[in-house]
Design a protein around this motif. Structure first.
Motif, mmCIF file in Angstrom:
data_model
loop_
_atom_site.group_PDB
_atom_site.id
_atom_site.type_symbol
_atom_site.label_atom_id
_atom_site.label_comp_id
_atom_site.label_asym_id
_atom_site.label_seq_id
_atom_site.Cartn_x
_atom_site.Cartn_y
_atom_site.Cartn_z
ATOM 1 N N GLY A 80 0.868 -1.335 -0.221
ATOM 2 C CA GLY A 80 0.077 -0.037 0.006
ATOM 3 C C GLY A 80 0.876 1.362 -0.083
ATOM 4 O O GLY A 80 2.208 1.212 0.400
ATOM 5 N N THR A 81 0.260 2.396 -0.552
ATOM 6 C CA THR A 81 0.939 3.769 -0.310
ATOM 7 C C THR A 81 0.601 4.523 0.709
ATOM 8 O O THR A 81 -0.707 4.661 0.887
ATOM 9 C CB THR A 81 0.632 4.261 -1.772
ATOM 10 N N ILE A 82 1.537 5.159 1.312
ATOM 11 C CA ILE A 82 1.334 6.345 2.344
ATOM 12 C C ILE A 82 1.791 7.357 1.870
ATOM 13 O O ILE A 82 2.917 7.445 1.565
ATOM 14 C CB ILE A 82 1.741 5.602 3.572
ATOM 15 N N ILE A 83 0.838 8.591 1.836
ATOM 16 C CA ILE A 83 1.370 9.692 1.182
ATOM 17 C C ILE A 83 1.453 10.778 2.347
ATOM 18 O O ILE A 83 0.595 10.878 3.036
ATOM 19 C CB ILE A 83 0.355 10.412 0.224
ATOM 20 N N GLU A 84 2.828 11.416 2.236
ATOM 21 C CA GLU A 84 2.847 12.433 3.148
ATOM 22 C C GLU A 84 2.489 13.811 2.753
ATOM 23 O O GLU A 84 2.804 14.308 1.706
ATOM 24 C CB GLU A 84 4.670 12.678 3.622
ATOM 25 N N LEU A 85 1.524 14.250 3.342
ATOM 26 C CA LEU A 85 0.892 15.554 2.964
ATOM 27 C C LEU A 85 1.321 16.675 3.269
ATOM 28 O O LEU A 85 0.986 17.966 2.682
ATOM 29 C CB LEU A 85 -0.737 15.578 3.181
ATOM 30 N N PRO A 204 0.716 16.133 -4.233
ATOM 31 C CA PRO A 204 -0.197 15.020 -4.500
ATOM 32 C C PRO A 204 -1.390 15.665 -5.034
ATOM 33 O O PRO A 204 -1.706 16.870 -5.161
ATOM 34 C CB PRO A 204 -0.493 14.739 -3.068
ATOM 35 N N VAL A 205 -2.174 14.649 -5.787
ATOM 36 C CA VAL A 205 -3.254 14.842 -6.661
ATOM 37 C C VAL A 205 -4.298 14.108 -6.331
ATOM 38 O O VAL A 205 -4.157 12.934 -6.040
ATOM 39 C CB VAL A 205 -2.781 14.438 -8.261
ATOM 40 N N LEU A 206 -5.431 14.627 -6.024
ATOM 41 C CA LEU A 206 -6.831 13.707 -5.582
ATOM 42 C C LEU A 206 -7.568 13.847 -6.999
ATOM 43 O O LEU A 206 -7.923 14.458 -7.550
ATOM 44 C CB LEU A 206 -7.567 14.492 -4.576
ATOM 45 N N VAL A 233 -0.753 9.881 -5.810
ATOM 46 C CA VAL A 233 -2.177 9.942 -6.320
ATOM 47 C C VAL A 233 -3.115 9.491 -5.374
ATOM 48 O O VAL A 233 -3.025 8.191 -4.795
ATOM 49 C CB VAL A 233 -2.284 9.286 -7.378
ATOM 50 N N ILE A 234 -4.356 9.991 -4.956
ATOM 51 C CA ILE A 234 -5.157 9.835 -4.011
ATOM 52 C C ILE A 234 -6.449 9.427 -4.962
ATOM 53 O O ILE A 234 -6.820 10.673 -5.611
ATOM 54 C CB ILE A 234 -5.546 10.993 -2.927
ATOM 55 N N LEU A 235 -7.355 8.593 -4.764
ATOM 56 C CA LEU A 235 -8.302 8.300 -5.540
ATOM 57 C C LEU A 235 -9.582 8.767 -4.770
ATOM 58 O O LEU A 235 -9.615 9.018 -3.438
ATOM 59 C CB LEU A 235 -8.523 7.031 -5.812
#
Ligand code: PEP
Ligand code: MN
Length: 338
Positions: A80-85, A204-206, A233-235
């Motif tokens: 899984g991917t964890i994104i630091e925002l 990041p992109v939603l 990328v966040i879906l």
């Protein structure tokens, strides 16, 4: 990929298909059944178009086994991917991230009132449209750069990250200094030139699901961004158009666990656009978190009747506070925190 030959296919036709597959770089395993010959072709290029095979004589049908996306697929990052925002907020891990704010930035007073309230209630990301995709060219189109400035100001003031929708390539550079997350709206999910450009940015992109997009199409759109080198990328499941008219859209709860199976990318839910009705937002938000969503994006307005867009689905401040309280037991039940 499986190529099933017609019962009537001749040996010559089968041989031609095998040779075609070998020329395309596949290794071919042939199974000759009593009635039908089946070819298993291994080593497919992701961009291989199965329709090119379906037109060969003697072919009955072609079935693709591997997904047509690579980087967005679960197997690329099984953990899984964890994104630091930023500002200590992570998405895709244990934290459930709530993004909230008005549909559109309308004025400093409106934005600051909402931002203060949602920040206090526990939202970590402030949403607000500065460029609005409207069905009618005569409707309010957003405040533009003025709106972005207000978002940044409110973000700094209330220690929140800021998300806003980008509608075209020329807005990317303009938005860069003001926002932390680019939102791609449902109507632009397949604006491939825009997606490619967002593949080059370091934010990041939603990516919201299109109103009539399949999950495969959503993941292929994510692939466009990732292919450019931007893996953050966040879906977002925001409801799809169905025959139901009681709600604005139909929230596809299946999408949440299905995306978790198919992809390593975080996925959030947008119950505001999915339902179009403020009264349904609380229940659908809880359902989404129970189903495994990594967060929510919620529209809140201090005076929904006066909102310039999406008033009917915007929560009043008190309703948002209640939602945050109601989410708590669900978040804990799924072993996560806010
Ligand atoms: C929005 O977030 O206000 C919006 C326009 O959303 P969507 O692209 O999902 O319709
Ligand atoms: Mn909206």
């Amino acid at each position: 990929m499986i190529v099933a030959m017609q019962e009537s296919a001749t040996d010559e036709q089968i041989q031609q298909v095998v040779e075609h597959l070998v020329r395309m770089g596949f290794s071919v395993h042939r199974t000759t059944g009593e009635r039908q010959t089946v070819l298993a072709a291994v080593g497919a290029r992701v961009d291989f178009d199965t329709r090119n095979l379906e037109v060969l004589s003697g072919v009955e049908h072609v079935h693709r086994i591997s997904a047509p996306y690579k980087l967005a697929g679960r197997s690329w990052r099984p953990q899984g991917t964890i994104i630091e925002l930023g500002r200590g907020v992570q998405i895709g891990g244990d934290q459930v991230v709530v993004m909230a704010g008005p549909c559109s930035v309308e004025s400093k007073q409106q934005l600051f009132t909402v931002a203060e309230l949602v920040a206090k209630a526990g939202a970590r990301v402030l949403r607000g449209g500065a460029f609005k995709p409207r069905s009618s060219p005569y409707s309010f189109q957003g405040m533009g750069e003025e709106g972005l400035k207000l978002l940044r100001e409110a973000g700094e003031h209330f220690n929140m990250l800021v998300i806003s929708e980008v509608m075209e390539i020329s807005q990317i550079a303009l938005m860069m200094p003001y926002i932390d997350i680019f939102q791609v709206g449902a109507r632009n999910m397949q604006n491939f030139n825009l997606l490619r450009e967002l593949g080059k940015v370091k934010k990041p992109v939603l990516l919201k699901r299109g109103i009539a997009a399949t999950l495969e199409e959503l993941l292929l759109s994510a692939e466009y961004i990732m292919a450019g080198g931007n893996y953050d990328v966040i879906l977002c499941e925001r409801g799809i158009r169905t025959f139901e008219t009681y709600t604005r859209n139909t929230f596809d709860i299946n999408a949440i666990p299905a995306i978790k199976e198919l992809s390593h990318l975080p996925i959030i839910a947008d119950p505001s656009h999915a339902t179009g009705k403020a009264s349904l937002v609380n229940a659908v938000s809880r359902a989404a978190i129970a189903a495994g969503a990594d967060g929510l994006i919620i529209e809140v307005h201090p005076n929904p009747e006066k909102a310039l867009k999406d008033g009917a689905q915007s929560l009043l401040p008190e309703a948002f506070e209640k939602l945050m309280r109601d989410l708590k037991p669900i978040v804990e039940a799924v072993g996560r925190h806010q």
